[in-house]
Motif scaffolding. Structure first.
Motif, PDB file in Angstrom:
ATOM      1  N   SER A  84       0.989  -1.356   0.085  1.00  0.00           N
ATOM      2  CA  SER A  84       0.036  -0.046   0.170  1.00  0.00           C
ATOM      3  C   SER A  84       0.945   1.067  -0.250  1.00  0.00           C
ATOM      4  O   SER A  84       0.260   2.369  -0.285  1.00  0.00           O
ATOM      5  CB  SER A  84      -0.702  -0.165   1.223  1.00  0.00           C
ATOM      6  OG  SER A  84      -0.235  -0.276   2.299  1.00  0.00           O
ATOM      7  N   LYS A  85       2.091   1.113   1.012  1.00  0.00           N
ATOM      8  CA  LYS A  85       2.929   1.988   0.442  1.00  0.00           C
ATOM      9  C   LYS A  85       3.931   2.370  -0.893  1.00  0.00           C
ATOM     10  O   LYS A  85       4.623   3.697  -1.325  1.00  0.00           O
ATOM     11  CB  LYS A  85       3.899   2.507   1.245  1.00  0.00           C
ATOM     12  CG  LYS A  85       3.393   2.131   3.200  1.00  0.00           C
ATOM     13  CD  LYS A  85       4.478   1.925   3.857  1.00  0.00           C
ATOM     14  CE  LYS A  85       3.507   1.529   5.284  1.00  0.00           C
ATOM     15  NZ  LYS A  85       4.090   0.485   6.143  1.00  0.00           N
ATOM     16  N   GLU A  86       3.542   1.298  -2.081  1.00  0.00           N
ATOM     17  CA  GLU A  86       5.160   1.388  -2.863  1.00  0.00           C
ATOM     18  C   GLU A  86       3.379   1.577  -4.567  1.00  0.00           C
ATOM     19  O   GLU A  86       4.165   1.917  -5.393  1.00  0.00           O
ATOM     20  CB  GLU A  86       4.704  -0.144  -3.438  1.00  0.00           C
ATOM     21  CG  GLU A  86       5.633  -1.116  -1.973  1.00  0.00           C
ATOM     22  CD  GLU A  86       7.226   0.262  -2.152  1.00  0.00           C
ATOM     23  OE1 GLU A  86       7.644   0.465  -3.369  1.00  0.00           O
ATOM     24  OE2 GLU A  86       7.585   0.287  -1.167  1.00  0.00           O
ATOM     25  N   TYR A 105      -7.473  -0.182   2.772  1.00  0.00           N
ATOM     26  CA  TYR A 105      -6.765   0.653   2.258  1.00  0.00           C
ATOM     27  C   TYR A 105      -7.918   0.990   1.086  1.00  0.00           C
ATOM     28  O   TYR A 105      -7.460   1.590   0.344  1.00  0.00           O
ATOM     29  CB  TYR A 105      -5.682   0.116   1.376  1.00  0.00           C
ATOM     30  CG  TYR A 105      -4.595  -1.051   2.546  1.00  0.00           C
ATOM     31  CD1 TYR A 105      -3.968  -0.166   3.248  1.00  0.00           C
ATOM     32  CD2 TYR A 105      -4.850  -1.960   2.757  1.00  0.00           C
ATOM     33  CE1 TYR A 105      -3.154  -0.370   3.811  1.00  0.00           C
ATOM     34  CE2 TYR A 105      -4.327  -2.486   4.451  1.00  0.00           C
ATOM     35  CZ  TYR A 105      -3.018  -1.693   4.497  1.00  0.00           C
ATOM     36  OH  TYR A 105      -2.408  -2.514   5.230  1.00  0.00           O
TER      37      TYR A 105
END
Lengths: 197, 197
Positions: A120-122, A165
């Motif tokens: 989810s950070k990428e 998310y």
């Protein structure tokens, strides 16, 4: 980078399985093996812009995650048996942090929760779902992360974890497909739009 | 009816091969096996409106054609090994005219020429070709017959034979794919348009 995540709900987490029995004995590992084929193979090339995460949740050492990196892969052939041998090799490693088993193949003790948190950070998580937007009209975000399940649906808990998310949801058409076929269709759509830019 | 024809240029025509070696020893039979999977499998169903012709041109008894009929198929599983066992069973039969080996699987001595001649009377031949019309905008004819090749292109002679039937030509996108991936993409497009009518 384009990423696919596939959950293997009962896929073995030990390298102690027979290459002749990747369906039954290895907990439908065959489903995940086919996802490797459809993620990476072009007619005479490997897709170097793809990364695939296979989240194995079967006994005896769950969870384990096998990460395949298109730009580093070697020795990958399209048939199920030889690919299963590479995965078996990965599952034979003793794992604390993520380690490299063969070129382009990594194994770790990451769980589905860990993988979602990491990815989810990428990029932007995308849920393949029959109620989603039609993929033909979908405007792909940068660095899409497609989340799929094996021959079983996501459990309620897994779906909840993903929905936190706020993923995009896309539909591939009016019928439900095998996970590897979904990946082939998504890759084709990305070839027509996303990868051309 | 939707039909796919796939040529296996060096695929074995004998049942005398090992299930552990369907890539090398059986002349890339694995390519054709994967085409069976992508022709027929839905998430929890078999496509009953599909017929697949595998034209085997390898030694020692070429040509042979294996015909799979979606509406009659049983005992078909998605993994390569068990599907290869069904094909091996078909190739073990002594064939004069076409015979049935297991439910939905038929074997004959038909050649590529025979198959084209037969199917040109049943529907419209369609050549998958990068110079063709884009499949997304293509208006499928009734009873389409898609002609594909294994990991090798059609020979000049095979292409000429096909072109005599003035086939439609369609393109699946900017990149060249494995035959089984082509079938998955075509089936998806048919689901969106042709099969809805």
């Amino acid at each position: 980078m384009i990423r696919f995540v596939v959950i293997g709900h009962r896929a073995t987490t030990s390298g102690d399985f027979k290459l002749d029995d990747i369906t039954g004995g290895a907990g439908r590992l065959d489903v995940l093996i086919r996802c490797i084929n459809s993620s990476f193979f072009l007619s005479h090339d490997i897709r170097r812009d793809v990364e695939l995460y296979l989240v194995l949740q079967g006994p005896p050492f769950a969870p384990k995650t096998i990460r395949l990196v298109g730009s580093e892969l070697r020795y990958l052939n399209p048939d199920e048996r030889s690919t299963a041998a590479l995965i078996r090799n990965a599952l034979m490693q003793k794992v604390e942090s993520e380690i490299n088993s063969t070129p382009g193949i990594y194994v770790s003790n990451r769980s589905y929760r860990d993988v979602l948190s990491l990815l989810s950070k990428e990029g932007k998580l995308i849920y393949l779902n029959e109620d989603g937007d039609d993929i033909v009209e979908f405007d792909f975000p940068d660095d899409p992360v497609f989340v799929l399940s094996d021959d079983r649906d996501l459990t309620e808990e897994e779906e909840e974890m993903l929905l936190k998310y706020e993923p995009d949801a896309i539909s591939l058409g009016p019928i439900s497909y095998h996970a590897d076929h979904c990946i082939t269709i998504v890759n084709n759509m990305l070839d027509r739009t996303y990868r051309l830019h």
